[in-house]
Design a protein around this motif. Sequence first.
Motif, PDB file in Angstrom:
ATOM      1  N   ILE A 250      17.326   3.003  30.015  1.00  0.00           N
ATOM      2  CA  ILE A 250      16.385   2.351  30.694  1.00  0.00           C
ATOM      3  C   ILE A 250      16.624   2.401  32.362  1.00  0.00           C
ATOM      4  CG2 ILE A 250      15.022   0.139  31.618  1.00  0.00           C
ATOM      5  CD1 ILE A 250      16.382   0.264  28.149  1.00  0.00           C
ATOM      6  N   LEU A 251      17.613   2.121  32.522  1.00  0.00           N
ATOM      7  CA  LEU A 251      18.203   2.573  33.951  1.00  0.00           C
ATOM      8  C   LEU A 251      18.052   4.171  34.403  1.00  0.00           C
ATOM      9  CD1 LEU A 251      19.420   1.591  36.672  1.00  0.00           C
ATOM     10  CD2 LEU A 251      21.903   2.240  35.305  1.00  0.00           C
ATOM     11  N   TRP A 252      18.324   4.970  33.176  1.00  0.00           N
ATOM     12  CA  TRP A 252      18.110   6.329  33.469  1.00  0.00           C
ATOM     13  C   TRP A 252      16.723   6.664  33.713  1.00  0.00           C
ATOM     14  CZ3 TRP A 252      18.129  10.043  28.667  1.00  0.00           C
ATOM     15  CH2 TRP A 252      18.072  11.373  29.190  1.00  0.00           C
ATOM     16  N   ASP A 253      15.913   6.107  32.938  1.00  0.00           N
ATOM     17  CA  ASP A 253      14.574   6.480  33.228  1.00  0.00           C
ATOM     18  C   ASP A 253      14.196   5.899  34.677  1.00  0.00           C
ATOM     19  OD1 ASP A 253      13.410   7.434  30.803  1.00  0.00           O
ATOM     20  OD2 ASP A 253      13.576   5.505  29.947  1.00  0.00           O
ATOM     21  N   ASN A 254      14.510   5.043  35.041  1.00  0.00           N
ATOM     22  CA  ASN A 254      14.252   4.385  36.447  1.00  0.00           C
ATOM     23  C   ASN A 254      14.888   5.463  37.343  1.00  0.00           C
ATOM     24  OD1 ASN A 254      12.326   2.033  35.827  1.00  0.00           O
ATOM     25  ND2 ASN A 254      14.696   0.948  35.476  1.00  0.00           N
ATOM     26  N   LEU A 255      16.077   6.044  37.174  1.00  0.00           N
ATOM     27  CA  LEU A 255      16.729   6.890  38.114  1.00  0.00           C
ATOM     28  C   LEU A 255      15.937   8.311  38.209  1.00  0.00           C
ATOM     29  CD1 LEU A 255      20.242   5.998  37.576  1.00  0.00           C
ATOM     30  CD2 LEU A 255      19.175   5.543  39.559  1.00  0.00           C
ATOM     31  N   LEU A 256      15.464   8.660  37.022  1.00  0.00           N
ATOM     32  CA  LEU A 256      14.574   9.678  36.987  1.00  0.00           C
ATOM     33  C   LEU A 256      13.502   9.783  37.902  1.00  0.00           C
ATOM     34  CD1 LEU A 256      15.015  10.695  33.237  1.00  0.00           C
ATOM     35  CD2 LEU A 256      15.579  12.285  35.094  1.00  0.00           C
ATOM     36  N   MET A 257      12.845   8.722  37.713  1.00  0.00           N
ATOM     37  CA  MET A 257      11.721   8.507  38.824  1.00  0.00           C
ATOM     38  C   MET A 257      11.807   8.499  40.108  1.00  0.00           C
ATOM     39  SD  MET A 257       9.040   5.935  36.266  1.00  0.00           S
ATOM     40  CE  MET A 257      10.398   4.785  35.393  1.00  0.00           C
ATOM     41  N   TYR A 258      12.925   7.661  40.549  1.00  0.00           N
ATOM     42  CA  TYR A 258      13.493   7.833  41.752  1.00  0.00           C
ATOM     43  C   TYR A 258      13.990   8.990  42.241  1.00  0.00           C
ATOM     44  CZ  TYR A 258      16.108   5.491  45.762  1.00  0.00           C
ATOM     45  OH  TYR A 258      16.359   5.350  47.157  1.00  0.00           O
ATOM     46  N   CYS A 259      14.610   9.679  41.603  1.00  0.00           N
ATOM     47  CA  CYS A 259      15.201  11.137  42.395  1.00  0.00           C
ATOM     48  C   CYS A 259      14.292  12.392  42.086  1.00  0.00           C
ATOM     49  CB  CYS A 259      16.608  11.295  41.417  1.00  0.00           C
ATOM     50  SG  CYS A 259      17.817  10.075  41.759  1.00  0.00           S
ATOM     51  N   LEU A 260      13.640  12.346  40.972  1.00  0.00           N
ATOM     52  CA  LEU A 260      12.985  13.626  41.094  1.00  0.00           C
ATOM     53  C   LEU A 260      11.978  13.820  42.208  1.00  0.00           C
ATOM     54  CD1 LEU A 260      12.086  13.407  37.268  1.00  0.00           C
ATOM     55  CD2 LEU A 260      13.443  15.291  38.223  1.00  0.00           C
ATOM     56  N   PRO A 261      11.424  12.864  42.835  1.00  0.00           N
ATOM     57  CA  PRO A 261      10.412  13.348  43.892  1.00  0.00           C
ATOM     58  C   PRO A 261      11.266  14.125  44.924  1.00  0.00           C
ATOM     59  CG  PRO A 261       9.854  11.194  43.113  1.00  0.00           C
ATOM     60  CD  PRO A 261      11.164  11.581  42.534  1.00  0.00           C
ATOM     61  N   GLY A 263      13.436  16.312  44.243  1.00  0.00           N
ATOM     62  CA  GLY A 263      13.762  17.508  43.508  1.00  0.00           C
ATOM     63  C   GLY A 263      14.957  17.744  42.707  1.00  0.00           C
ATOM     64  N   LYS A 264      15.778  16.374  42.475  1.00  0.00           N
ATOM     65  CA  LYS A 264      16.875  16.319  41.703  1.00  0.00           C
ATOM     66  C   LYS A 264      16.723  15.724  40.613  1.00  0.00           C
ATOM     67  CE  LYS A 264      21.934  15.876  41.817  1.00  0.00           C
ATOM     68  NZ  LYS A 264      23.264  15.327  42.790  1.00  0.00           N
ATOM     69  N   SER A 265      16.986  16.420  39.359  1.00  0.00           N
ATOM     70  CA  SER A 265      16.837  15.585  38.005  1.00  0.00           C
ATOM     71  C   SER A 265      18.267  14.910  37.923  1.00  0.00           C
ATOM     72  CB  SER A 265      16.799  16.595  36.970  1.00  0.00           C
ATOM     73  OG  SER A 265      16.380  15.918  35.845  1.00  0.00           O
ATOM     74  N   VAL A 266      18.297  13.923  36.911  1.00  0.00           N
ATOM     75  CA  VAL A 266      19.341  12.899  36.591  1.00  0.00           C
ATOM     76  C   VAL A 266      19.701  13.462  35.044  1.00  0.00           C
ATOM     77  CG1 VAL A 266      20.272  10.957  36.290  1.00  0.00           C
ATOM     78  CG2 VAL A 266      18.665  11.173  38.136  1.00  0.00           C
ATOM     79  N   ILE A 267      21.019  13.893  34.918  1.00  0.00           N
ATOM     80  CA  ILE A 267      21.392  14.316  33.784  1.00  0.00           C
ATOM     81  C   ILE A 267      21.917  13.246  32.872  1.00  0.00           C
ATOM     82  CG2 ILE A 267      22.998  15.769  32.402  1.00  0.00           C
ATOM     83  CD1 ILE A 267      21.069  17.199  33.989  1.00  0.00           C
ATOM     84  N   GLY A 268      21.840  12.833  31.788  1.00  0.00           N
ATOM     85  CA  GLY A 268      22.229  11.634  30.902  1.00  0.00           C
ATOM     86  C   GLY A 268      23.284  12.336  29.964  1.00  0.00           C
ATOM     87  N   PHE A 269      24.361  11.583  30.163  1.00  0.00           N
ATOM     88  CA  PHE A 269      25.653  11.942  29.328  1.00  0.00           C
ATOM     89  C   PHE A 269      25.858  10.840  28.340  1.00  0.00           C
ATOM     90  CE2 PHE A 269      25.963  14.258  33.480  1.00  0.00           C
ATOM     91  CZ  PHE A 269      26.740  15.501  32.880  1.00  0.00           C
ATOM     92  N   SER A 270      26.646  11.450  27.143  1.00  0.00           N
ATOM     93  CA  SER A 270      26.983  10.710  26.115  1.00  0.00           C
ATOM     94  C   SER A 270      28.512  10.894  25.737  1.00  0.00           C
ATOM     95  CB  SER A 270      26.155  10.845  25.140  1.00  0.00           C
ATOM     96  OG  SER A 270      26.455   9.895  23.923  1.00  0.00           O
ATOM     97  N   ASN A 271      29.464   9.621  25.732  1.00  0.00           N
ATOM     98  CA  ASN A 271      30.810   9.999  25.679  1.00  0.00           C
ATOM     99  C   ASN A 271      31.325   8.790  24.856  1.00  0.00           C
ATOM    100  OD1 ASN A 271      31.217  12.454  27.480  1.00  0.00           O
ATOM    101  ND2 ASN A 271      30.973  11.154  29.263  1.00  0.00           N
TER     102      ASN A 271
END
Length: 458
Positions: A250-261, A263-271
Amino acid sequence: MKTMKKILCVILSAIMLCSACIVGVYAQSPSDYRIISPYADVVWSGDDAWGAYRGSLHSHTTYSDSDIDLASMVKEYYKLGYDFLANSDHGTTGVEWNREPEKQLLYSYQTIIGKKVAHLTDEEYEAISDGTFENRGRGMLCVTGANELNNLSLTKNHVNGFFLPSDVGNGFGGVENEAGYEKAIKFVQDNGGLSHINHPGDWINTNADPEAVNDPENIEFFGDLILKYDSCLGLEVFNEGNGKTGYDRILWDNLLMYCLPYGKSVIGFSNTDAHTFLNCDSSFSVFMMEENTTENVRKTMQNGAFFAVTRVLRGSDFEIGPSEGFDTRGSGIPFPMYKELSVTGHTITVKAEYADEVQFIADGKVIKKQSIGSEPVVLDLDEIEKAGEFSYVRAELKGEGGMCLSQALVIDDGSEPLSFEQKSDGRSFLNNILMIIKSTKIWAIMQKIIISVRKKIK
């Protein structure tokens, strides 16, 4: 007759003019957008099909605080079918698996309490690298230069650095809270590496307050770091068994909406963040690459042509769920995976295996959920009201063996990106003083005491 020809010419000219006007209006309308996919270059089938390579970029050994030595940990990942692995011990920059990394005094307790500290032999390293070890048939790639920074932090503001020189980052203890995040990310960028934010839910304490992932201050803080530093690619959306980080999607979704305007996407990692054998099969990624090389791993981390998988997730009341938790670690059940994720015009097509359901999420909301079998699932955004106003769409597969996320497919309406201005430059003197205080161990200890007292009161 000539008069009739003139009339027809006038009518045809008027029709063509109207058509041009309509096209012009359409070109400027919100519905005229394109979907930018990180998977656009992936070849999904045929003789030139790209490989799907399973890996983890965050794992531990007895060179820091794990229970398992490096040699045994590498062999466990190899046995599980991993294709690449970055060992990122706390404050210890990873080297080839047949070498000893720079030992940190803090972790000398491991030998005192009787834990084995060992790396691979040269022969084992070569055999694991080329796949002849136990006749597996394909090698496992050693990704060097990984380090989990801020290892002395009590507030778990951890940052993973990647592709650092072997003599850089060792003993990077860091400082607490916000200042520690920025210090670590800047350090990685200054040394030519890449970074992502580790298990943010641990730092914002989402176990006690799940809604912290929707807190505008948290979103702004992490978003500004990602925007300020080009080398900071994103965050872990899945980590280990997701015990303290179950709401980071959910934080990732919020960061995508914050950063995409901007011009930068937010990559979601899984480790895996594995400290034990069990969690070697917890959360991991599947990279789509032409060939399993260090250069391609780095490129894929940056372009997002990979999928995030977890075998463990708690039930959630949040809309994107899942409503019921699951844990399939060590079960051997195949995990859900994309066989194709392609874009044509305004449609997104998903083909998958070992998946029962796919759901599409746009701007944090589920816009379509459908059972999935042998037939592809198609999402036509033209059938969804105001789809051109979305920031992104991403897809999630669910199956008996776990969950698999795609990266964000960006909705580009042709607008110029916003210009990011560093808000930290405008901080007041008092805010700067407060940040310095919060970066200290005394403040961190006080935080821990307050949280402990609150738990007892509840």
